[in-house]
Design a protein around this motif. Structure first.
Motif, mmCIF file in Angstrom:
data_model
loop_
_atom_site.group_PDB
_atom_site.id
_atom_site.type_symbol
_atom_site.label_atom_id
_atom_site.label_comp_id
_atom_site.label_asym_id
_atom_site.label_seq_id
_atom_site.Cartn_x
_atom_site.Cartn_y
_atom_site.Cartn_z
ATOM 1 N N MET A 44 -9.099 1.698 -0.689
ATOM 2 C CA MET A 44 -8.977 2.810 -1.635
ATOM 3 C C MET A 44 -8.561 4.103 -0.950
ATOM 4 N N ARG A 45 -9.144 4.420 0.200
ATOM 5 C CA ARG A 45 -8.789 5.691 0.852
ATOM 6 C C ARG A 45 -7.384 5.652 1.423
ATOM 7 N N ALA A 75 -14.472 10.885 3.417
ATOM 8 C CA ALA A 75 -14.256 11.350 2.047
ATOM 9 C C ALA A 75 -14.718 10.307 1.039
ATOM 10 N N PHE A 76 -14.403 9.044 1.309
ATOM 11 C CA PHE A 76 -14.851 7.963 0.430
ATOM 12 C C PHE A 76 -16.373 7.861 0.434
ATOM 13 N N GLU A 108 -3.464 -1.381 -5.215
ATOM 14 C CA GLU A 108 -4.135 -0.080 -5.109
ATOM 15 C C GLU A 108 -3.120 1.049 -4.993
ATOM 16 N N HIS A 109 -2.008 0.797 -4.319
ATOM 17 C CA HIS A 109 -0.974 1.830 -4.190
ATOM 18 C C HIS A 109 -0.295 2.123 -5.529
ATOM 19 N N VAL A 110 -0.054 1.098 -6.317
ATOM 20 C CA VAL A 110 0.531 1.358 -7.638
ATOM 21 C C VAL A 110 -0.411 2.239 -8.457
ATOM 22 N N ALA A 111 -1.697 1.875 -8.463
ATOM 23 C CA ALA A 111 -2.672 2.651 -9.232
ATOM 24 C C ALA A 111 -2.743 4.091 -8.744
ATOM 25 N N ALA A 112 -2.718 4.288 -7.427
ATOM 26 C CA ALA A 112 -2.867 5.636 -6.875
ATOM 27 C C ALA A 112 -1.625 6.481 -7.091
ATOM 28 N N LEU A 159 -11.204 10.360 -5.628
ATOM 29 C CA LEU A 159 -10.967 10.071 -4.220
ATOM 30 C C LEU A 159 -9.679 10.719 -3.732
ATOM 31 N N ILE A 160 -8.636 10.698 -4.547
ATOM 32 C CA ILE A 160 -7.387 11.349 -4.158
ATOM 33 C C ILE A 160 -7.640 12.826 -3.871
#
Length: 329
Positions: free
Chosen positions: A109-110, A312-313, A141-145, A19-20
Motif C-alpha cells: 500500500m505505501r 506513515a502506514f 494497488e497502483h491502479v487504485a492509488a 495513506l496517500i
C-alpha cells in the motif's frame, strides 16, 4: 502489551486516500528536516538472500520504525514469497515498543501511495492512460492509488504470464467493487514496448535484473514510476539511456546512491552523474525544488522504497496523530 498485527487485519485498517496524504506529508517532512531517513546497511546471508534493516524517525509524530526486509530469490522456485518484512514501531522519545506489524500489506500500500504522490506532483494533468509493466498484486494497488490523483480512463498492461494478466483483471474488478468506483477499461498488450507507446503514466512493477524498458521508447511528456526492482545494486527495470533521458526524482538521494541498481548501473555506464539523482520528491512537495517544468519533459520517479513510508502506514494503522495520541488497531 505490544500489539502484534498481521496482514489480514492491516488490510482493513488503513484507507488508501489517507495513506496517500500521509506519505505526501512524510516526504515533505524529510525535506524540511522533520524526519530522519538514514541509509540502511545490507547484510548477506545464505545463498543470494539479503537482509535489509531499514530505520526512519518522524520528529513530528515522535515515532521510529525499524523494518527488517529479506529478499530471497531462491524462494521463487519453491512457490514462496521472495520478499518478507516485519515492522517494529517504537516511541522515539521513550524507546517503548508500541507494535509489531507484518510487512506485506503495508509495503504494497505505501509503495503504491508513493507512486500516486509522485504522479500527482510530476505527471501532466491531462494524463489518462496508465501503463503497467507487470501484473501482480502491486499492479492492482497502483491502479487504485493513481486513480485517486489522475482521471485515468484506460489501463494497458503486460506480463510475461498471460495467466497473471487474467488474474490481475479479476482482482482489479473485485477491488473496484469494494472501492465503489466504476470499472476501468483494461487492455492486455503483447510487449513492454507497446505499453510504453500507449501510456501517459507508466509504472514498472517487475523484479527484473536486466532492463525491461529502454530509454529510446520513452515519449515526450510521459511520467514513469520505476518501482519493481529490489534494493539490489545489480537489478534494474530501466536502462541507462532511460535514466539519462528522463528528469529523475527520488525518494531519498542517499539511499538511492547506495542501493538502487537503476542509479548505480547508469553511473557505472557513464550515462549519468550523481547530480542526476539529487532531486528528492519531498523537496518538490515542499516547494524547495522544481518538479515538471514543461509539457514535453519526461519525468521519472525512481522508487526504491524507504522506511519513512512504512512509518506513515504504521501511524495510520495504529491511529497515532501528531499530538502523539494512540488508538488501538
Amino acid at each position: 502489551m505490544t500489539a502484534v498485527v498481521q496482514d489480514d487485519a492491516l488490510a482493513g485498517l488503513v484507507d488508501l486516500g489517507e495513506l496517500i496524504e500521509a506519505v505526501r506529508t512524510a516526504h515533505r517532512d524529510l525535506a524540511l528536516g522533520r524526519a530522519a531517513q538514514p541509509v540502511p546497511a545490507t547484510s548477506s546471508t545464505e545463498g543470494a538472500t539479503i537482509v535489509l534493516p531499514m530505520v526512519a524517525t518522524s520528529h513530528r509524530l515522535g515515532l521510529t520504525v525499524v523494518k527488517v526486509l529479506t529478499d530471497a530469490p531462491g524462494n521463487r522456485d519453491a512457490g514462496g514469497p521472495v520478499q518478507q518484512s516485519t515492522v517494529v514501531v517504537l516511541d522515539s522519545r521513550t524507546g517503548d515498543r508500541l507494535a509489531v506489524l507484518s510487512g506485506a500489506t503495508g509495503t504494497r500500500m505505501r509503495t503504491a501511495a508513493a507512486s500516486a504522490v509522485a504522479t500527482d506532483a510530476l505527471a501532466r494533468t491531462d494524463s489518462r492512460v496508465l501503463g503497467l509493466v507487470g501484473a501482480g498484486p502491486l499492479a492492482v494497488e497502483h491502479v487504485a492509488a493513481i486513480r485517486r490523483v489522475r482521471a485515468i480512463d484506460r489501463v494497458v498492461v503486460w506480463s510475461r504470464s498471460s495467466s497473471r494478466v487474467a488474474a490481475f483483471g479479476s482482482l482489479l474488478r473485485q477491488r473496484e467493487r469494494a472501492d465503489g468506483v466504476p470499472e476501468i477499461e483494461v487492455v492486455a498488450l503483447e510487449s513492454p514496448r507497446q505499453v510504453v507507446d500507449a501510456a501517459d503514466v507508466l509504472c514498472t512493477l517487475t523484479p527484473s535484473r536486466v532492463p525491461i524498458v529502454e530509454g529510446a521508447w520513452l515519449r515526450p511528456g510521459q511520467h514513469v514510476n520505476a518501482v519493481g526492482a529490489p534494493p539490489r545494486p545489480d537489478h534494474r527495470e530501466i536502462d541507462s539511456g532511460g535514466m539519462a533521458r528522463a528528469t529523475v526524482f527520488v525518494d531519498s538521494a542517499d539511499v538511492q546512491l547506495h542501493d538502487s541498481g537503476e542509479v548505480l548501473l547508469s553511473l557505472r555506464d557513464g550515462a549519468t552523474t550523481e547530480q542526476h539523482f539529487r532531486s528528492e520528491l519531498g523537496a518538490v512537495l515542499a516547494d524547495l525544488a522544481p518538479g515538471r517544468t514543461g509539457r514535453e519533459q519526461i519525468t521519472l520517479f525512481n522508487s526504491i522504497g524507504i522506511a519513512l513510508q512504512d512509518l506513515a502506514f504504521a501511524a495510520l494503522a495504529l491511529r497515532i496523530d501528531p499530538a502523539g495520541e494512540r488508538g488501538r488497531p
